[in-house]
Enzyme design. Structure first.
Site, PDB file in Angstrom:
ATOM      1  N   HIS A 206       0.817  -1.209   0.000  1.00  0.00           N
ATOM      2  CA  HIS A 206       0.000   0.000   0.000  1.00  0.00           C
ATOM      3  C   HIS A 206       0.846   1.251   0.000  1.00  0.00           C
ATOM      4  CE1 HIS A 206      -3.529  -2.500   1.494  1.00  0.00           C
ATOM      5  NE2 HIS A 206      -3.753  -2.096   0.272  1.00  0.00           N
ATOM      6  N   ARG A 308      10.380 -11.019 -14.485  1.00  0.00           N
ATOM      7  CA  ARG A 308      11.304 -11.756 -13.611  1.00  0.00           C
ATOM      8  C   ARG A 308      10.517 -12.820 -12.848  1.00  0.00           C
ATOM      9  NH1 ARG A 308      13.777  -6.249 -12.752  1.00  0.00           N
ATOM     10  NH2 ARG A 308      16.026  -6.437 -12.988  1.00  0.00           N
ATOM     11  N   ARG A 344      11.377 -14.210 -18.500  1.00  0.00           N
ATOM     12  CA  ARG A 344      12.697 -14.767 -18.193  1.00  0.00           C
ATOM     13  C   ARG A 344      12.514 -15.990 -17.319  1.00  0.00           C
ATOM     14  NH1 ARG A 344      17.073 -11.271 -15.062  1.00  0.00           N
ATOM     15  NH2 ARG A 344      15.747 -11.732 -13.276  1.00  0.00           N
ATOM     16  N   GLU A 435      24.493 -10.923 -20.014  1.00  0.00           N
ATOM     17  CA  GLU A 435      24.896 -10.352 -18.727  1.00  0.00           C
ATOM     18  C   GLU A 435      26.203 -10.954 -18.229  1.00  0.00           C
ATOM     19  OE1 GLU A 435      21.598 -10.770 -16.029  1.00  0.00           O
ATOM     20  OE2 GLU A 435      21.314 -12.881 -16.488  1.00  0.00           O
ATOM     21  N   ASN A 458      22.713  -4.713 -15.238  1.00  0.00           N
ATOM     22  CA  ASN A 458      23.051  -4.799 -13.810  1.00  0.00           C
ATOM     23  C   ASN A 458      24.149  -5.838 -13.601  1.00  0.00           C
ATOM     24  OD1 ASN A 458      20.780  -3.205 -13.707  1.00  0.00           O
ATOM     25  ND2 ASN A 458      19.431  -4.850 -13.032  1.00  0.00           N
ATOM     26  N   ASP A 459      23.916  -7.019 -14.163  1.00  0.00           N
ATOM     27  CA  ASP A 459      24.927  -8.065 -13.990  1.00  0.00           C
ATOM     28  C   ASP A 459      26.104  -7.868 -14.942  1.00  0.00           C
ATOM     29  OD1 ASP A 459      24.228  -9.767 -11.832  1.00  0.00           O
ATOM     30  OD2 ASP A 459      22.474 -10.365 -12.983  1.00  0.00           O
ATOM     31  N   ARG A 469      27.387  -6.102  -7.205  1.00  0.00           N
ATOM     32  CA  ARG A 469      26.322  -5.105  -7.388  1.00  0.00           C
ATOM     33  C   ARG A 469      25.597  -4.782  -6.088  1.00  0.00           C
ATOM     34  NH1 ARG A 469      21.782  -8.402 -10.971  1.00  0.00           N
ATOM     35  NH2 ARG A 469      20.252  -6.992 -10.101  1.00  0.00           N
ATOM     36  N   CYS A 510      17.382  -4.446 -20.579  1.00  0.00           N
ATOM     37  CA  CYS A 510      16.353  -4.539 -19.540  1.00  0.00           C
ATOM     38  C   CYS A 510      16.926  -4.289 -18.152  1.00  0.00           C
ATOM     39  CB  CYS A 510      15.651  -5.895 -19.593  1.00  0.00           C
ATOM     40  SG  CYS A 510      16.753  -7.280 -19.272  1.00  0.00           S
TER      41      CYS A 510
END
Ligand code: PEP
Ligand code: MG
Length: 578
Positions: A206, A308, A344, A435, A458-459, A469, A510
Site C-alpha cells: 500500500h 522476472r 525470463r 549479462e 546490472n549483472d 552489485r 532490460c
C-alpha cells in the site's frame, strides 16, 4: 546497536515511484508493542498472566476494553478516509473494517482466556492472523503491515497513549520507516514529504500504491536503512534505487532541482514512445507478477521486456505446480495480448535464492550456481517452467501463442543452443540475456542459435567491473555509465544487426541502465532497439526520448564512449543535453 552509515555510503533498494529528493531523514515513530504472552498491562487489566485462569467476568471486561479501543481506532480511520480520496480513501476504509473484524475480537478473547492481559492478547491475536497472511503470501502477505499498524494503534489506545505515526515535520524531509502503515501514508502532505524510503515492503504494498498516487518518490526494500540516523542529509534517487548518505551538498541540490524540472515534463507524457524525429521506440516494462503486468498495461508501456519469474516465487518453500505456473504466466501474457512479452526463466541464486531450486550454500554465490546453471542440479525445473509457459501461450493465443522466453546467466554457446532447442521443441521463441561478459565478447557465435538478445546491464556491469552489485562501497564501479560496459553494448548491438545468417536479431536492454533517461538516449545511440524499465520510470524515459532525434542519440553515444570514466561519460552527455 545499529552502526551508523558513513558519509557517501549508498544504500540500495527498489524504486517504486521514480524521482530524486535531497533533505533530512525523518524516521516514523513506532511504539514498542508488548510481546505476545507478556505479563498483565496497566491497572485495570482483568487478567494476570500465570495466575489462576481468569473467570468469565474478567474475560468479558478485557473483551469490552478491546472492542471499545478497536472501535475508537476504526472511527478515526473512517474520519481520515472521509478526508482522503481515491486509493487512500479505499485503504483507510478497508483498515477500519479490519479494526472492527469480529474474528479478531474472537481471537483476542481466546488469548484473554489463557490469562493474557488485554494488550498482550491484542498483539498475540494479531500475530496469529499475520502468520496466516504471511503463509498465503503475495498481496495477502503485504497486508501484514496493515494488521500490525492497526494493532499498534489499538494498543496505544488501550494504554491511553497518542496514536503512533509520522513525526511532525517542520521542514520538508525524507520519510523513513521499516515499513509505512497505510494510515500514515494516506495522511501524508506531498509538500512536506520529499520522498519515502522503507527498509521493508514490496512494490505492490500500500505504501507504494499510495506514494504513486500522491506523486511522492518512493523506494522499498532498502536493506540497511536503519543505519541512517534521524536528521542526516540524504539524496534519494528512486529511479536508480539508491539512497546516498550525506552527499556533496552542491551537486545533490542541483540534481534535486533538475529532477523537479524533469518530473514536471514527465507528468505530461503519456506515450507512445517516439523520438523527436518521429522514430518509434519499443519502450517496455519490467514486471514480476500479474498485478504488475496489468498495471503496466494500463499505462504507456509498449509491452513487457522482462518478466522476472523468480520474484513471483521468492516466498515459496516448494516448486509451484504446473497449474499455478500456467495461471501466473497466462495472466502476465494476457495483459498484453497483442504485443511483445518477454518472460525470463527462473534466475534463482545469488541475491535471489529460491528455496525449491536445491542450491547449496556457496562462498561466492554471484559466481556460483545461478540462473541457467540450476540445470546442473535439476534440469527438470527449467523443463517444467517451459512446459507451463507453452501452455500459458496456448491459453492466451494470438500474438502470445509462441511466447518470447529468455534464459538468465548464459555464459557458453552450448548453454544457449541447449536452451533454444528446449524452447523450440515447445513452440517457444528463444532468447538469452547478455549479462555474462563471455556472451558479449563472442556474441556472433551465439546469434545463430537465438531469436533475440536482452542486455542485463546490472549483472553485465557487475561482471565486467568485477564489483559486487550489492556493495554500496563499490557503487562507482557498478555504474552502467562505465565506458567499458558501453563498448560491450555497442559491440553486441553491432553484431546483432548483421547476424551471420543474415537475420537482424532484436537487442534490448532490460537492466536499470535503461531507466536513466540520459543513458537511455545513449543506449539507443549505441544501436539498442528496445528499452525495458520499471513501470514507474516509463514516463521519465519516454519524455526524455521525445526530446531527442536518433542522430542526437548517436552523437551522445559517441561522447560517452569517448570518455575515460563513468563520471566523465555521464557529465559529457548531461552537458550536451542541457
Ligand atoms: C540485469 O542483470 O541487468 C537484469 C535485468 O537482471 P537482474 O537484475 O534480475 O539480475
Ligand atoms: Mg541479471
Amino acid at each position: 546497536m545499529t552502526q551508523q552509515s558513513k558519509a557517501g555510503a549508498v544504500i540500495r533498494g527498489t524504486g517504486v515511484v521514480a524521482g530524486l529528493a535531497y533533505g533530512p531523514a525523518r524516521w516514523v515513530i513506532r511504539p514498542d508493542a508488548p510481546a505476545p504472552g507478556a505479563a498483565a498491562g496497566p491497572a485495570g487489566d482483568a487478567a494476570d498472566a500465570g495466575a489462576v485462569p481468569p473467570d468469565e467476568q474478567q474475560v468479558e471486561a478485557g473483551r469490552e476494553r478491546f472492542v471499545a479501543a478497536a472501535r475508537t481506532v476504526a472511527g478515526r480511520l473512517d474520519q481520515r478516509a472521509a478526508l482522503a480520496t481515491g486509493v487512500s480513501a479505499e485503504v483507510l476504509s478497508a483498515n477500519a473494517v479490519l479494526a472492527r473484524d469480529r474474528g479478531w475480537a474472537k481471537a483476542v478473547v481466546k488469548e484473554l482466556r489463557k490469562g493474557a492481559a488485554v494488550e498482550a492478547a491484542t498483539v498475540a491475536a494479531t500475530e496469529t492472523f499475520a502468520a496466516m497472511f504471511a503463509r498465503v503470501g503475495g498481496r495477502q502477505a503485504e497486508r501484514v503491515t496493515d494488521l500490525r499498524d492497526i494493532c499498534a494503534r489499538v494498543v496505544a489506545e488501550l494504554r491511553g497513549l497518542p496514536e503512533p505515526g509520522i513525526p511532525d515535520l517542520d521542514e520538508p524531509g525524507v520519510l523513513m520507516a521499516d515499513d509505512l502503515a497505510p494510515a500514515d501514508t494516506a495522511a501524508l502532505d506531498p509538500a512536506m514529504v520529499l520522498a519515502i524510503v522503507c527498509e521493508h515492503g514490496g512494490p505492490t504494498s500500500h505504501t507504494a500504491i499510495i506514494a504513486r498516487q500522491l506523486g511522492i518518490p518512493c523506494m522499498v526494500a532498502a536493506g540497511g536503512l536503519a543505519a541512517v540516523a534521524d536528521g542526516t542529509q540524504v539524496l534519494v534517487d528512486a529511479a536508480a534505487g539508491t539512497v546516498t548518505v550525506e552527499p556533496e551538498e552542491g551537486s545533490a541540490r542541483a540534481a534535486a532541482e533538475a529532477d523537479r524540472r524533469t518530473r514536471a515534463v514527465a507528468a505530461d507524457w503519456s506515450g507512445p514512445a517516439v523520438l523527436a524525429d518521429g522514430h518509434p521506440i519499443r519502450l517496455l516494462a519490467n514486471v514480476q507478477d500479474g498485478a504488475g503486468a496489468e498495471d503496466a498495461a494500463s499505462g504507456p508501456a509498449g509491452g513487457i521486456g522482462l518478466f522476472r519469474t523468480e520474484l513471483a516465487f521468492l516466498d515459496r518453500a516448494s516448486e509451484p505446480t504446473h497449474d499455478e505456473q500456467v495461471d501466473l504466466y497466462a495472466r502476465v501474457l494476457g495483459a498484453f495480448p497483442d504485443t511483445r512479452v518477454v518472460t525470463r526463466t527462473l534466475d534463482a541464486g545469488s541475491d535471489k535464492p529460491l528455496a525449491f531450486a536445491g542450491m547449496t550454500e556457496e562462498d561466492n554465490p554471484a559466481l556460483g550456481v545461478r540462473g541457467i546453471r540450476v540445470d546442473l542440479i535439476d534440469r527438470g525445473l527449467l523443463d517444467r517452467q517451459l512446459d507451463a509457459l507453452a501452455a500459458a501461450g496456448h491459453r492466451v493465443g494470438g500474438a502470445q501463442s509462441s511466447p518470447w522466453v529468455m534464459a538468465p546467466m548464459v555464459a557458453t554457446v552450448d548453454e544457449a543452443r541447449d536452451f533454444a532447442d528446449r524452447c523450440r521443441r515447445r513452440g517457444l521463441t528463444p532468447g538469452i540475456m547478455v549479462e555474462v561478459p563471455s556472451v558479449a565478447v563472442a556474441v556472433d557465435r551465439f546469434l545463430p542459435h537465438v531469436d533475440f538478445l536482452s542486455i542485463g546491464t546490472n549483472d553485465l556491469t557487475q561482471y565486467v567491473m568485477a564489483a559486487d552489485r550489492m556493495s554500496s562501497d563499490l557503487a562507482s564501479l557498478t555504474d552502467p555509465w562505465q565506458p567499458a560496459v558501453l563498448r560491450l553494448i555497442r559491440a553486441v548491438a553491432d553484431a546483432a544487426g548483421r547476424a551471420p545468417d543474415g537475420r537482424a536479431i532484436p537487442v534490448g536492454v532490460c537492466g536499470e541502465a535503461a531507466a536513466d533517461p540520459n543513458l537511455a538516449c545513449v543506449l539507443l545511440g549505441l544501436g539498442v532497439g528496445s528499452l525495458s524499465v520499471a513501470t514507474a520510470a516509463l514516463p521519465f524515459v519516454g519524455a526524455a526520448l521525445a526530446g531527442v532525434t536518433l542522430e542526437q542519440c548517436r552523437r551522445l553515444a559517441e561522447l560517452a564512449l569517448d570518455s575515460d570514466t563513468a563520471l566523465d561519460a555521464r557529465n559529457a552527455v548531461l552537458a550536451a543535453r542541457n
